[in-house]
Design a protein around this motif. Structure first.
Motif, PDB file in Angstrom:
ATOM      1  N   ARG A 243       0.189  -1.230  -0.574  1.00 37.71           N
ATOM      2  CA  ARG A 243      -0.307  -0.095   0.158  1.00 37.71           C
ATOM      3  C   ARG A 243       0.915   1.118   0.250  1.00 37.71           C
ATOM      4  O   ARG A 243       0.599   2.124   0.190  1.00 37.71           O
ATOM      5  N   ASN A 245       3.217   4.120  -1.123  1.00 41.54           N
ATOM      6  CA  ASN A 245       3.243   5.392  -2.354  1.00 41.54           C
ATOM      7  C   ASN A 245       3.607   6.032  -2.286  1.00 41.54           C
ATOM      8  O   ASN A 245       3.736   7.027  -0.992  1.00 41.54           O
ATOM      9  N   ASN A 351       3.433  -1.334  -5.904  1.00 44.21           N
ATOM     10  CA  ASN A 351       2.408  -0.361  -4.830  1.00 44.21           C
ATOM     11  C   ASN A 351       1.852  -0.525  -7.605  1.00 44.21           C
ATOM     12  O   ASN A 351       2.288  -0.586  -7.758  1.00 44.21           O
ATOM     13  N   PRO A 352       0.632  -1.366  -7.230  1.00 41.33           N
ATOM     14  CA  PRO A 352       0.534  -1.869  -8.773  1.00 41.33           C
ATOM     15  C   PRO A 352      -0.466  -0.350  -9.572  1.00 41.33           C
ATOM     16  O   PRO A 352       0.281  -0.744 -10.381  1.00 41.33           O
ATOM     17  N   ASP A 353      -0.194   0.139  -8.312  1.00 38.64           N
ATOM     18  CA  ASP A 353      -0.604   0.990  -9.297  1.00 38.64           C
ATOM     19  C   ASP A 353       0.221   2.297  -9.872  1.00 38.64           C
ATOM     20  O   ASP A 353       0.321   3.498 -11.003  1.00 38.64           O
ATOM     21  N   GLU A 354       1.215   2.708  -9.165  1.00 43.16           N
ATOM     22  CA  GLU A 354       1.983   3.240  -9.361  1.00 43.16           C
ATOM     23  C   GLU A 354       2.716   2.594 -10.712  1.00 43.16           C
ATOM     24  O   GLU A 354       3.721   3.246 -11.239  1.00 43.16           O
ATOM     25  N   ARG A 356       1.962   0.767 -12.838  1.00 48.73           N
ATOM     26  CA  ARG A 356       0.924   0.256 -13.984  1.00 48.73           C
ATOM     27  C   ARG A 356       1.502   2.209 -14.520  1.00 48.73           C
ATOM     28  O   ARG A 356       2.236   2.437 -15.482  1.00 48.73           O
ATOM     29  N   LYS A 357       2.065   3.907 -13.425  1.00 45.71           N
ATOM     30  CA  LYS A 357       2.349   4.270 -14.304  1.00 45.71           C
ATOM     31  C   LYS A 357       3.734   4.665 -14.511  1.00 45.71           C
ATOM     32  O   LYS A 357       3.946   4.937 -15.373  1.00 45.71           O
TER      33      LYS A 357
END
Length: 450
Positions: A243, A245, A351-354, A356-357
């Protein structure tokens, strides 16, 4: 047979089997890395082995013997085309020794060492083929160091050392789908390089410009060798909690980290040499020097914070920041006396979202622009003397460079003299035509007026 005799027999058998188990190992995989100054072979082993390495000539060969071992990996796709290795042969000797023979196209200096298991790898044997001054691949680290001239009226470019973290044997942090930190930060670093190279008055230098590992001390050493005005290390690390980030910008601290994440990151980054395959062989003086940091650290820390604040502010315009301020931790790679140094964590690849970015080319370009713009803003406000940027800012008027002089006393160092007189180490070198930091007692130095 008596019970005692049977016991002794079983004991001897157990010792023999234990010795064979300890010494026997499968060579499970072999990797090859090409660096500017050496070629590295890494043997992944199922256990520790005794080994020896020796060279033969007429023709040039290097022999690697591993006792009680067996090759179970393929050597056919190592990519030896640009290396000093023209062919690899192997055979198993009658005594169980696995022999690897490297046919060489030019002379090299061999170096080998074993590495114990860590979080990412098991037992490894590392064999380095060091360039010995004969013809070979050109240095891909970047342009040659700027020529220092005796004429103090000659302007110079601002040199920025750009350090893409990890590389080669060390992939860095791993993200979803096999995303590797070393690939992400190399893409961002090359974009920073491109932007600075396209800006008149700057000469960027890549610490590594390929997929190979450079030791932590080697990174700061290169910054000093190129007379860098700034050292920027780029990373995209991971944390034990997915989590976590936010991007962050770091400067050196001698009083401990500002957060738990800082302690975690510094511990991981400072241990990178154990993963990248580095042993301390001939850098004892450098390690001692790093412990005995002199007054120049005060000056470089001030500059580090100023450029870090600008980069932090720029990244915060489009990305979430881990903290609303520049953070501090004991990163070894930031310990360059006299050179402002910052470390940019572009996000948490764990962190999966970061992740991806960070994988996105557009996001990588945006991050690089934030870093490059922060660097340029810093140097426009604080340009080193006798640089094209300083000349441009002053409207084309050359500053008076040699208004003062200083006579070197016993115990002085160039970096201490720079701090005492409020000038940068790079400016002091430039105005005195020095290519390194060597000075002598009684020498008279010109002190530039910045």
């Amino acid at each position: 047979m008596s019970g005692i005799a049977k016991g002794i027999g079983w004991l001897l058998l157990g010792l023999c089997l234990g010795w064979q188990s300890a010494m026997a190992a499968d060579i499970q995989n072999v990797r090859l890395w090409l660096a500017p100054d050496h070629t590295r072979l890494v043997f992944d082993l199922s256990g520790p082995v005794r080994h020896k390495v020796f060279a033969l000539d007429n023709p040039d060969r290097l022999v690697v013997d591993m006792a009680g071992s067996r090759l179970s990996a393929s050597l056919d796709s190592l990519g030896i085309d640009d290396s000093p290795i023209s062919r690899i042969r192997h055979s198993r000797q009658p005594d169980g020794t696995q022999r690897i023979v490297l046919d060489l196209s030019r002379g090299i200096k061999p170096r080998s060492f074993a590495l114990a298991p860590n979080d990412q790898y098991g037992h490894r044997l590392v064999v380095d083929l060091l360039n010995n001054g004969t013809s070979g691949p050109t240095n891909r680290i970047g342009p040659e160091p700027a020529t220092v001239v005796d004429d103090p009226g000659v302007l110079r470019d601002i040199v920025v050392a750009i350090d893409a973290g990890h590389g080669g044997e060390d992939p860095g942090a791993l993200g979803p789908g096999g995303l590797r930190e070393k690939d992400v930060v190399m893409a961002i670093a090359r974009e920073v390089y491109r932007r600075l190279e396209a800006t008149p008055g700057y000469r960027p230098v890549m610490v590594r410009d390929g997929d190979y590992y450079v030791s932590l001390r080697g990174r700061t050493k290169l910054a000093r060798r190129t007379n860098a005005d700034l050292f920027v290390s780029i990373h995209a690390d991971a944390f034990k909690d997915k989590r976590a980030n936010g991007a962050s910008v770091w400067v050196i601290s001698d009083r401990g980290a500002t957060s738990e994440v800082g302690r975690w990151l510094a511990q991981k980054e400072n241990g990178a040499d154990a993963i990248g395959g580095v042993v301390s062989l001939d850098d004892k003086d450098e390690v001692l020097a790093s412990v005995l940091l002199d007054m120049s650290m005060t000056f470089s820390m001030e500059g580090s914070r100023q450029v870090a604040e600008r980069v932090h502010r720029n990244i915060g315009k489009f990305a979430r920041m881990h903290k609303p301020f520049v953070e501090q931790a004991g990163f070894v790679v930031l310990k360059s006396p006299g050179i402002p140094s910052i470390l940019v964590e572009t996000g948490f690849i764990s962190n999966p979202d970061e992740a991806r970015k960070l994988k996105s080319r557009s996001y990588q370009r945006e991050m690089a622009a934030a870093i490059a713009d922060g660097i340029q803003d810093f140097f426009w406000n604080r340009p080193p003397a006798m640089t094209h940027i300083a000349h441009r800012k002053s409207g084309g008027q050359l500053p008076t460079l040699a208004a003062r002089t200083y006579k070197v006393a016993r115990g002085d160092t160039l970096s201490v003299i720079a701090v005492r007189n409020g000038v940068t180490l790079a400016d002091l070198r430039a105005v005195n035509g020095l290519s390194n930091d060597t000075i002598r007692v009684g020498q008279v130095l010109k002190i530039p007026s910045s």
